[in-house]
Design a protein around this motif. Structure first.
Motif, PDB file in Angstrom:
ATOM      1  N   PHE A 172      69.343   1.070  97.696  1.00 19.58           N
ATOM      2  CA  PHE A 172      69.569   2.407  97.238  1.00 19.58           C
ATOM      3  C   PHE A 172      69.422   2.653  95.833  1.00 19.58           C
ATOM      4  O   PHE A 172      69.003   3.653  95.364  1.00 19.58           O
ATOM      5  CB  PHE A 172      71.172   2.684  97.677  1.00 19.58           C
ATOM      6  CG  PHE A 172      71.481   4.012  97.356  1.00 19.58           C
ATOM      7  CD1 PHE A 172      71.545   5.083  98.222  1.00 19.58           C
ATOM      8  CD2 PHE A 172      72.321   4.423  96.017  1.00 19.58           C
ATOM      9  CE1 PHE A 172      71.996   6.495  97.962  1.00 19.58           C
ATOM     10  CE2 PHE A 172      72.809   5.640  95.898  1.00 19.58           C
ATOM     11  CZ  PHE A 172      72.519   6.672  96.473  1.00 19.58           C
ATOM     12  N   ASP A 192      77.213   8.949  97.862  1.00 18.65           N
ATOM     13  CA  ASP A 192      75.776   8.388  98.215  1.00 18.65           C
ATOM     14  C   ASP A 192      75.240   8.890  99.494  1.00 18.65           C
ATOM     15  O   ASP A 192      74.150   9.422  99.419  1.00 18.65           O
ATOM     16  CB  ASP A 192      75.651   6.963  98.102  1.00 18.65           C
ATOM     17  CG  ASP A 192      76.466   6.096  98.839  1.00 18.65           C
ATOM     18  OD1 ASP A 192      77.380   6.740  99.317  1.00 18.65           O
ATOM     19  OD2 ASP A 192      76.623   4.880  98.652  1.00 18.65           O
ATOM     20  N   ALA A 193      75.982   8.758 100.298  1.00 13.99           N
ATOM     21  CA  ALA A 193      75.609   9.328 101.614  1.00 13.99           C
ATOM     22  C   ALA A 193      75.995  10.762 102.322  1.00 13.99           C
ATOM     23  O   ALA A 193      75.531  11.239 103.245  1.00 13.99           O
ATOM     24  CB  ALA A 193      75.955   8.394 102.698  1.00 13.99           C
ATOM     25  N   LEU A 217      80.069  12.158 106.345  1.00 11.98           N
ATOM     26  CA  LEU A 217      79.779  11.322 107.335  1.00 11.98           C
ATOM     27  C   LEU A 217      80.526  11.630 108.691  1.00 11.98           C
ATOM     28  O   LEU A 217      79.991  11.186 109.732  1.00 11.98           O
ATOM     29  CB  LEU A 217      79.957   9.727 107.147  1.00 11.98           C
ATOM     30  CG  LEU A 217      79.047   9.372 105.681  1.00 11.98           C
ATOM     31  CD1 LEU A 217      79.722   7.857 105.383  1.00 11.98           C
ATOM     32  CD2 LEU A 217      77.570   9.291 106.009  1.00 11.98           C
ATOM     33  N   GLN A 253      74.259  13.698 110.231  1.00  9.85           N
ATOM     34  CA  GLN A 253      74.089  12.246 110.219  1.00  9.85           C
ATOM     35  C   GLN A 253      74.141  11.544 111.786  1.00  9.85           C
ATOM     36  O   GLN A 253      74.376  12.411 112.602  1.00  9.85           O
ATOM     37  CB  GLN A 253      75.350  11.780 109.606  1.00  9.85           C
ATOM     38  CG  GLN A 253      75.932  12.014 108.327  1.00  9.85           C
ATOM     39  CD  GLN A 253      74.934  11.637 107.152  1.00  9.85           C
ATOM     40  OE1 GLN A 253      74.249  10.804 107.318  1.00  9.85           O
ATOM     41  NE2 GLN A 253      75.082  11.931 106.086  1.00  9.85           N
ATOM     42  N   SER A 303      70.686   9.755 107.486  1.00  6.91           N
ATOM     43  CA  SER A 303      70.864  11.049 107.088  1.00  6.91           C
ATOM     44  C   SER A 303      69.729  11.908 107.923  1.00  6.91           C
ATOM     45  O   SER A 303      68.508  11.333 108.011  1.00  6.91           O
ATOM     46  CB  SER A 303      70.607  11.406 105.570  1.00  6.91           C
ATOM     47  OG  SER A 303      71.979  10.909 105.036  1.00  6.91           O
ATOM     48  N   ARG A 343      67.923  15.177 104.441  1.00 11.04           N
ATOM     49  CA  ARG A 343      68.210  14.525 103.121  1.00 11.04           C
ATOM     50  C   ARG A 343      66.761  14.300 102.665  1.00 11.04           C
ATOM     51  O   ARG A 343      65.829  13.578 102.940  1.00 11.04           O
ATOM     52  CB  ARG A 343      68.854  13.288 103.116  1.00 11.04           C
ATOM     53  CG  ARG A 343      69.057  12.862 101.833  1.00 11.04           C
ATOM     54  CD  ARG A 343      70.244  13.357 101.059  1.00 11.04           C
ATOM     55  NE  ARG A 343      70.682  12.701  99.981  1.00 11.04           N
ATOM     56  CZ  ARG A 343      71.543  11.575  99.736  1.00 11.04           C
ATOM     57  NH1 ARG A 343      72.135  11.223 100.904  1.00 11.04           N
ATOM     58  NH2 ARG A 343      71.678  11.123  98.437  1.00 11.04           N
ATOM     59  N   LEU A 403      68.062   8.772 103.473  1.00  9.78           N
ATOM     60  CA  LEU A 403      68.734   7.213 104.008  1.00  9.78           C
ATOM     61  C   LEU A 403      68.732   7.152 105.247  1.00  9.78           C
ATOM     62  O   LEU A 403      68.979   8.032 106.290  1.00  9.78           O
ATOM     63  CB  LEU A 403      70.278   7.383 103.599  1.00  9.78           C
ATOM     64  CG  LEU A 403      70.756   7.590 102.060  1.00  9.78           C
ATOM     65  CD1 LEU A 403      71.879   7.791 101.980  1.00  9.78           C
ATOM     66  CD2 LEU A 403      70.170   6.527 101.226  1.00  9.78           C
ATOM     67  N   TYR A 416      71.368   3.038 106.370  1.00  8.58           N
ATOM     68  CA  TYR A 416      71.864   2.719 105.537  1.00  8.58           C
ATOM     69  C   TYR A 416      73.311   2.085 105.760  1.00  8.58           C
ATOM     70  O   TYR A 416      74.100   2.677 106.370  1.00  8.58           O
ATOM     71  CB  TYR A 416      72.056   3.936 104.398  1.00  8.58           C
ATOM     72  CG  TYR A 416      72.822   3.913 103.149  1.00  8.58           C
ATOM     73  CD1 TYR A 416      72.466   2.487 102.255  1.00  8.58           C
ATOM     74  CD2 TYR A 416      73.930   4.431 102.712  1.00  8.58           C
ATOM     75  CE1 TYR A 416      72.873   2.578 101.191  1.00  8.58           C
ATOM     76  CE2 TYR A 416      74.450   4.551 101.611  1.00  8.58           C
ATOM     77  CZ  TYR A 416      73.994   3.426 100.705  1.00  8.58           C
ATOM     78  OH  TYR A 416      74.589   3.047  99.567  1.00  8.58           O
ATOM     79  N   ILE A 419      76.643   1.386 104.908  1.00 11.64           N
ATOM     80  CA  ILE A 419      77.527   2.131 104.057  1.00 11.64           C
ATOM     81  C   ILE A 419      78.460   1.328 103.313  1.00 11.64           C
ATOM     82  O   ILE A 419      79.197   1.568 102.333  1.00 11.64           O
ATOM     83  CB  ILE A 419      78.308   3.464 104.926  1.00 11.64           C
ATOM     84  CG1 ILE A 419      78.860   4.209 103.704  1.00 11.64           C
ATOM     85  CG2 ILE A 419      79.282   2.697 105.787  1.00 11.64           C
ATOM     86  CD1 ILE A 419      77.906   4.982 102.877  1.00 11.64           C
TER      87      ILE A 419
END
Length: 837
Positions: free
Chosen positions: A472, A639-640, A643, A662, A687, A690, A695, A698, A700
């Motif tokens: 990332f 960052d994500a 969720l 998501q 994602s 995005r 992502l 990813y 997490i």
């Protein structure tokens, strides 16, 4: 099968098969009307087919176009038009702009404070009747029909050849699931077969009729009442030059470009050039100046092949204008080679040109624009406007009031943008109908009917790798997708920047608004105070500002300031009843102002995020302060993004996956394979919306397990239970888990306040764990020590039996716990060990 001319339900059929089936078109499409278009699959198919064309897989298309009488150059231009339209970003923007969202066919609550839902729905079976002089119109009209969710039946013109069918079959075959097949029918059919056409029109729910007045009138005559006719008839466009810009050579060159570039063949090409004047001498002088410019620009374009009938029309109009010149009514300025002509008419009325670089030049004062253009008001399309800024507003208003639907700068009359209205309307809306639903309490807590459907799994290559925090951080984001920056990290690793486009940010925040609504926040009555931390690029406070704004909720944006008395005073004075913030901050706030908040007794709801709130702490707020509802606001990260969410039926750390934006996989701890039933594993998110910092798979950094039982709320989105973070596990000989320490204190003492573990080194490299808890809990250090030894077997072995590590307990005030500056989160594990050899 002689030629590829007939597509029936997405498959090629022969002419004989077509004749057998055509009278049963209504029956064959009846069952398919229940199918709903999956727009992501359509866009992926368009992208796949577009790439095939870009890779040069277009020989069959070129042959089809040239066999239909097009030059090789025009064939290449036609294919490039298709390639440009199939750009998935263009199509996505078109859908969003014209239908309001990228998921327009799902019922959404149109106001969180009300109970009305709305969505777009397809007309049903949409027939496309297209002309034979524009080969791109047919496939692109059908594509718009697909984007609006309809079953599409193309009645193609033989003059187009089978080019439209080839394009449509290419798109259909580019969808590996075959989902698009039931939505596409295409064939050549003579307009003389009136009875067959009547049968097709009788089965239709909408007819897109392209062409002139006679063509549209013929379709209308055969169409039964109740069937929507979407007419796309001929339009006329012109250029307008204010007196201030009459000597602007660059502007005149651009107008000449609009005239020459495609020989005025588009509805948006200028057929008349107006000058703001009522003086004949000024008009003629301007016409001579423009003729010189047109001569230069015309030489930069190859001469077209003009048919005998078209040339006859040009000659006829030119000769009549020359005749008018003898009467002092007009003038003709023509190139010696007859490649272009300027027809000067001293009468202002708008009239069509015979095209092929033939332009009328007429006088028209600003205050006469509306009255002069009135006879052709319903046919007006584009005005190419050259004027100064101080007159822009006035002239624009006159053009709009006259009925013009597009105003462009000279040189760009043929250009457009994603989602631009066509002839003053949105095409996709004309191919749809608007649906509304209002069922009162039955839909309480539901913001979208997408929640009641099984979520679609994202398209991922089978070998897509799992990416980690380091990936990332290293990922470079294109500048065009770098608009909004948040700091991410600190509790579990090196701080990094999460990068969003504003479009992605607002889409995720809207999904978060729906999630908070599901959790029980009522924007029609709740008075909310936003107590998340702000500043230092942290996204908590600003995100919840946007979320509450999107819900239309009453909001007091206080942020997590340490002046607790000031915060509580504002709560009481403004009758705030709903708090949003982090458990750690709530703990300090309620501890510092316990008496005032108890006396107030007005806090009814608490929504927390950023970290877990223990059951003991939730029970304390309910018992001591009368709080009625305590829920996780949203599970997410900077960052994500958002969720997961906790509906009113989710308890503890159980969440629904935020399936709108998501997708979640849970992999085993030590291998990238799905966990077994009930097994704890690593949360892997993808994602769905995005750009740039996309992502895919990813990791997490959190642990969890699937919750298999269906939720009582009725939502189909999967549920999972959060079970801590990788960072909650540390090695000191064997592995220890922060959450085990926390659970023991909760079970033994009902402790729900701060818990901080400090790992350090004692004498002779012996390691030790310092357990820090809040002194206001009324627990002694000795009680904590004994409880941990009695209930944590591995810890007992390392301390009592082996004497390998040390354990001490410290009691702190709430303000003395170490926090992460940017987010205000508790630093749960602080590793100060320095092991030397």
């Amino acid at each position: 099968m002689k030629t590829k001319e007939y597509i029936w339900r997405g498959e090629w059929i022969s002419e004989e098969e077509f004749e057998q089936k055509i009278n049963d078109l209504g029956k064959d499409t009846a069952d398919d009307l229940r199918l709903r278009m999956h727009l992501p699959s359509l866009l992926r198919a368009c992208a796949t087919y577009r790439q095939q064309l870009l890779d040069g897989d277009n020989e069959e298309l070129i042959t089809s176009l040239t066999d239909a009488g097009n030059t090789a150059e025009h064939a290449a231009e036609t294919i490039n038009e298709i390639i440009a339209f199939l750009d998935p970003d263009f199509l996505e923007q078109k859908i969003k702009r014209e239908l309001g969202s990228d998921n327009p066919f799902v019922l959404h609550r149109n106001d969180f404070r009300g109970d009305a839902f709305e969505a777009w729905g397809p007309l049903g079976m949409l027939v496309h009747v297209v002309p034979g002089n524009a080969p791109t119109v047919a496939p692109l009209s059908v594509l718009e029909g697909l984007m609006s969710g309809n079953i599409n039946v193309l009645k193609n013109s033989s003059k187009n050849g089978n080019f439209p069918q080839l394009v449509l079959k290419g798109i259909v075959d580019a969808c590996p699931s075959g989902m698009l097949k039931p939505f596409v029918y295409a064939f050549q059919l003579s307009s003389a077969r009136k009875d067959t056409l009547r049968g097709i029109f009788n089965a239709a729910h909408g007819i897109a009729a392209w062409g002139g007045e006679e063509s549209v009138a013929s379709v209308r005559k055969m169409t039964p009442e109740g069937v929507r006719i979407i007419d796309w008839g001929h339009r006329i466009s012109f250029s307008y030059v204010s007196s201030k810009m009459s000597k602007d050579t660059r502007g005149l060159e651009n107008i000449a470009y609009d005239i020459c570039v495609i020989e005025q063949q588009a509805c948006s090409s200028p057929q008349c050039l107006y000058l703001e004047t009522d003086n004949r001498e000024e008009l003629l002088a301007f016409a001579n100046s423009f003729a010189a410019v047109l001569e230069e620009v015309s030489q930069t374009f190859p001469q077209p092949e003009i048919s005998i009938p078209e040339m006859a029309e040009i000659t006829n109009v030119t000769q009549l204008t020359k005749l008018g010149a003898s009467l002092g009514e007009s003038e003709v300025i023509e190139s010696p080679e007859k490649t272009w002509r300027v027809l000067v008419d001293y009468k202002s009325g708008l009239r069509p040109s015979p095209l092929y670089r033939t332009i009328w030049i007429k006088p028209l004062k600003k205050d006469k624009i509306v009255s002069t253009l009135r006879p052709l008001r319903t046919y007006l399309q584009t005005a190419g406007l050259a004027c100064a800024l101080d007159e822009l507003g006035e002239i624009t208003n006159e053009l709009v009031q006259a009925g013009v639907t597009r105003i462009k700068q000279p040189g760009y009359m043929l250009g457009g943008y994603a989602g631009e209205p066509h002839d003053g309307v949105y095409a996709l809306q004309r191919y749809c109908r608007r649906i509304c639903l209002q069922l009162g309490e039955l839909t309480g807590g539901i913001s979208s009917f997408a929640d009641l459907e099984e979520p679609t799994k994202p398209f991922l290559p089978k070998d897509a790798p799992v990416i980690h925090k380091e990936d990332f951080i290293r990922k470079k984001v294109p500048e065009e997708f770098s608009e909004l920056f948040f700091k991410s990290g600190g509790t579990s690793g090196k701080p990094k920047l999460a990068i969003y486009t504003y479009e992605d940010y607002h889409k995720q925040m809207f999904a978060a608004s729906e999630a908070l609504f599901a959790a029980g926040l009522d924007p029609s009555g709740d008075r909310c105070m936003n107590l998340f931390f702000s500043g230092e690029l942290y996204g908590g406070f600003i995100s919840f500002w946007t979320i509450l704004e999107g819900m239309g909720a009453t909001q007091f944006p206080m942020t997590a300031i340490p002046e607790y008395e000031h915060v509580v005073k504002a709560i009481i004075e403004n009758k705030v009843d709903t708090l949003l913030g982090m458990p750690f901050y709530f703990s300090q706030l309620f501890e510092a102002c316990s008496k005032e908040l108890k006396d107030y007794g007005g806090i009814r709801k608490i929504f927390y995020g950023g970290e877990h709130m223990s059951p003991a702490m939730a029970w304390y707020y309910k018992k001591e302060f009368g709080v009625e509802l305590i829920k996780s606001a949203i599970y997410g990260s900077n960052d994500a993004g958002p969720l997961g969410y906790s509906c009113t039926h989710c308890e503890g750390s159980v969440h629904h996956v935020m399936s709108r934006t998501q997708s979640l996989e849970i992999f085993k701890m030590n291998e990238n394979k799905p966990v077994d039933k009930g097994e704890t594993g690593r949360l892997i998110f993808t994602s769905l919306s995005r750009k740039g910092q996309a992502l895919f798979r990813y990791e997490i950094g959190d642990l969890g397990r699937w919750v298999d039982e269906a939720c009582k709320c009725g939502r189909k989105s999967p549920r999972f239970e959060l079970l801590g973070r990788f960072g909650d596990i540390f090695k000191m000989g064997p592995l220890f888990n922060y959450n085990e320490f926390k659970k023991i204190l909760e079970d033994e003492f009902g402790y729900g306040d701060e818990l901080q573990l400090v790992l350090d080194t004692a004498e002779a490299n012996k390691q030790k764990i310092i357990v820090k808890i809040n002194r206001n809990a009324g627990i002694t250090a000795e009680q904590v020590y004994q409880a941990l030894l009695d209930n944590y077997a591995v810890l007992n072995d390392m301390i009592v039996n082996d004497d390998l590590i040390g354990l001490t307990t410290e009691l702190l005030d709430g303000k003395d716990f170490v926090k992460i500056e940017s987010s205000g989160k508790l630093h749960k594990i602080i590793d100060n060990r320095k092991i030397t050899s």
